[in-house]
Design an enzyme around this catalytic site. Structure first.
Site, PDB file in Angstrom:
ATOM      1  N   ASN A  12      44.784  21.765  42.938  1.00 21.48           N
ATOM      2  CA  ASN A  12      46.124  22.363  42.968  1.00 21.48           C
ATOM      3  C   ASN A  12      46.392  22.835  44.396  1.00 21.48           C
ATOM      4  OD1 ASN A  12      48.411  23.884  42.687  1.00 21.48           O
ATOM      5  ND2 ASN A  12      47.493  25.453  41.382  1.00 21.48           N
ATOM      6  N   TRP A  13      47.245  22.088  45.095  1.00 23.22           N
ATOM      7  CA  TRP A  13      47.476  22.410  46.511  1.00 23.22           C
ATOM      8  C   TRP A  13      48.455  23.564  46.707  1.00 23.22           C
ATOM      9  CZ3 TRP A  13      47.919  16.967  49.306  1.00 23.22           C
ATOM     10  CH2 TRP A  13      46.649  16.418  49.418  1.00 23.22           C
ATOM     11  N   LYS A  14      49.080  24.010  45.641  1.00 22.50           N
ATOM     12  CA  LYS A  14      50.059  25.115  45.758  1.00 22.50           C
ATOM     13  C   LYS A  14      51.060  24.787  46.879  1.00 22.50           C
ATOM     14  CE  LYS A  14      46.597  28.069  43.783  1.00 22.50           C
ATOM     15  NZ  LYS A  14      46.135  29.396  43.499  1.00 22.50           N
ATOM     16  N   HIS A 108      51.013  27.853  34.968  1.00 17.12           N
ATOM     17  CA  HIS A 108      50.056  28.467  35.905  1.00 17.12           C
ATOM     18  C   HIS A 108      50.386  29.958  36.038  1.00 17.12           C
ATOM     19  CE1 HIS A 108      48.059  29.488  39.661  1.00 17.12           C
ATOM     20  NE2 HIS A 108      47.294  28.426  39.469  1.00 17.12           N
ATOM     21  N   GLU A 110      50.555  31.869  38.481  1.00 15.99           N
ATOM     22  CA  GLU A 110      51.515  32.207  39.548  1.00 15.99           C
ATOM     23  C   GLU A 110      52.946  31.959  39.084  1.00 15.99           C
ATOM     24  OE1 GLU A 110      49.602  29.989  42.699  1.00 15.99           O
ATOM     25  OE2 GLU A 110      47.947  31.420  42.634  1.00 15.99           O
ATOM     26  N   GLU A 181      42.198  29.710  33.144  1.00 13.67           N
ATOM     27  CA  GLU A 181      42.225  30.283  34.484  1.00 13.67           C
ATOM     28  C   GLU A 181      42.415  31.799  34.389  1.00 13.67           C
ATOM     29  OE1 GLU A 181      43.134  27.268  37.728  1.00 13.67           O
ATOM     30  OE2 GLU A 181      45.013  28.177  37.159  1.00 13.67           O
ATOM     31  N   GLY A 187      42.185  32.722  43.453  1.00 17.90           N
ATOM     32  CA  GLY A 187      42.397  33.044  44.865  1.00 17.90           C
ATOM     33  C   GLY A 187      41.733  34.332  45.319  1.00 17.90           C
ATOM     34  N   SER A 227      38.751  30.360  41.763  1.00 16.55           N
ATOM     35  CA  SER A 227      37.726  30.448  42.811  1.00 16.55           C
ATOM     36  C   SER A 227      36.547  29.493  42.596  1.00 16.55           C
ATOM     37  CB  SER A 227      37.239  31.893  42.963  1.00 16.55           C
ATOM     38  OG  SER A 227      38.316  32.726  43.370  1.00 16.55           O
ATOM     39  N   GLY A 248      41.992  25.447  43.539  1.00 14.49           N
ATOM     40  CA  GLY A 248      43.036  25.702  44.521  1.00 14.49           C
ATOM     41  C   GLY A 248      42.484  25.551  45.933  1.00 14.49           C
ATOM     42  N   GLY A 249      42.113  26.676  46.548  1.00 16.04           N
ATOM     43  CA  GLY A 249      41.693  26.706  47.952  1.00 16.04           C
ATOM     44  C   GLY A 249      40.697  25.625  48.349  1.00 16.04           C
TER      45      GLY A 249
HETATM   46  P1  PGA Z   1      41.692  29.037  43.505  1.00 11.67           P
HETATM   47  O1  PGA Z   1      43.006  28.606  42.671  1.00 11.67           O
HETATM   48  O2  PGA Z   1      40.687  27.926  43.291  1.00 11.67           O
HETATM   49  O3  PGA Z   1      42.169  29.107  44.932  1.00 11.67           O
HETATM   50  O4  PGA Z   1      41.230  30.317  42.944  1.00 11.67           O
HETATM   51  C1  PGA Z   1      42.909  28.032  41.391  1.00 11.67           C
HETATM   52  C2  PGA Z   1      44.271  27.780  40.806  1.00 11.67           C
HETATM   53  O5  PGA Z   1      45.195  28.554  41.099  1.00 11.67           O
HETATM   54  O6  PGA Z   1      44.463  26.831  40.053  1.00 11.67           O
END
Ligand code: PGA
Length: 269
Positions: A12-14, A108, A110, A181, A187, A227, A248-249
Site C-alpha cells: 500500500n503506497w498511500k 483502510h 486511514e 490491520e 505506521g 508495521s 505500507g512503509g
Molecule cells: P505500515 O502500513 O506497514 O506502514 O504500518 C500498513 C498499512 O497502512 O496498510
C-alpha cells in the site's frame, strides 16, 4: 487436508510514488525478479503473489507494464460505490476495470478515521467492487483504546459482518481478501505479536465459517498489516491463519520489498 493457501504480499503506497517514481520502481523490481529464479518460480507456481496499490495517478504505469511484469497485480487504495456521477474527487469501479485493476483496498483505517468512512460506506464500496469485478481487500482492525478495553474481537466482528452483509458465499470464495490491520500498529513501528495477530486472523476465519461456510472460509486470504518489515514478516507468515501481508512503509523501496519476498519464500520452503 486443506491445501496451503498462497501467500499474498500487498504493498500500500498511500500518498507516495507518482508516475515517475512508480516507473523507476517497476523497472528495478522487474530486473530483480528476473535475476532471482526462486522468486520467479514461486510466482509461476502461484504459491506467491504480489500486488501494489499506488496512488490513482500512477495506475497507468502498472497498466503499461502488464506485458513486461505479467505476475504483478495492482489496484487502488479506495473507490466510490457509484459507477459515475457528480462526485468531485472520486473514481469508480468501471474506471478501475478500464485500468485493468484486480483489487481495491476498502475500509483502510486511514479512510475510516481521517475521511469519516463508516461501516455503511464500507459495505457499499465492497458491494460495488464485487459486482463490478474488482476484488475488495477489506481492512478491519481495532484502535489501541479498543484493544486495551478488551474489545478487539467485537470490533473486528462488527466491521466484518457489516461490510459483507450482501456478499454471497460464492462471491466471497472468488472475490474477497480480508486484512487485519490493528490501527495502533499502522505506521507506528509497533507490530502485533505473532500470536496476537494469529488470534485475530483465526477469529476472522471463524467468522467467515459462520457467514460463508467451511469451504469458502478455508480458501479466504486473510492478511496481517501494521508495521510489517523484513525482520518480522517471517514470524507472522508462519501463523496458521495469516496468508500474507498488507505493507505500507516497507513496500516503498525495491530493496525492502525484495527482503519481504525473501522472508515470505522462507515460509514456503
Ligand atoms: P505500515 O502500513 O506497514 O506502514 O504500518 C500498513 C498499512 O497502512 O496498510
Amino acid at each position: 487436508m486443506v491445501a496451503k493457501r498462497p501467500v499474498l504480499l500487498a504493498g500500500n503506497w498511500k500518498m507516495y510514488h507518482g508516475p515517475e517514481a512508480a516507473r523507476d520502481f517497476l523497472c528495478r523490481l522487474g530486473e530483480a525478479v528476473q535475476s532471482t529464479p526462486l522468486i520467479g518460480a514461486a510466482l509461476a507456481r502461484h504459491s506467491l503473489s504480489l500486488a501494489f496499490f499506488p496512488p490513482a495517478v500512477s495506475l497507468h504505469v502498472f497498466q503499461e507494464n502488464r506485458d513486461t511484469l505479467p505476475f504483478l497485480k495492482y489496484g487502488t487504495q479506495n473507490v466510490h460505490w457509484e459507477k459515475e456521477g457528480a462526485f468531485t474527487g472520486e473514481i469508480s469501479v468501471p474506471m478501475l476495470r478500464e485500468m485493468s485493476c484486480h483489487y481495491s483496498i476498502i475500509g483502510h483505517s486511514e479512510r475510516r478515521h481521517l475521511f469519516g468512512e463508516n461501516d455503511f460506506i464500507v459495505e457499499r464500496k465492497v458491494r460495488a467492487c464485487i459486482s463490478g469485478g474488482i476484488t475488495p481487500v477489506l481492512c478491519v482492525g481495532e484502535t489501541l483504546e479498543e484493544r486495551e478495553k478488551g474489545h478487539t474481537a467485537d470490533i473486528v466482528e462488527r466491521q466484518f459482518i457489516a461490510a459483507l452483509e450482501n456478499v454471497s458465499p460464492e462471491e466471497a470464495k472468488t472475490s474477497l481478501v480480508v486484512a487485519y490491520e490493528p490501527v495502533w500498529a499502522i505506521g507506528t513501528g509497533k507490530t502485533a505479536r505473532d500470536e496476537d495477530a494469529q488470534e485475530v486472523c483465526c477469529h476472522i476465519r471463524r467468522l467467515a465459517v459462520l457467514r460463508f461456510g467451511e469451504e469458502t472460509a478455508a480458501a479466504l486470504p486473510v492478511l496481517y498489516g501494521g508495521s510489517v518489515k523484513p525482520g518480522n514478516i517471517r514470524g507472522l507468515l508462519e501463523q496458521a491463519d495469516i496468508d500474507g501481508a498488507l505493507v505500507g512503509g516497507a513496500s516503498l523501496h525495491v530493496e525492502s520489498c525484495l527482503e519481504l519476498i525473501k522472508g515470505a519464500l522462507e515460509t514456503l520452503a
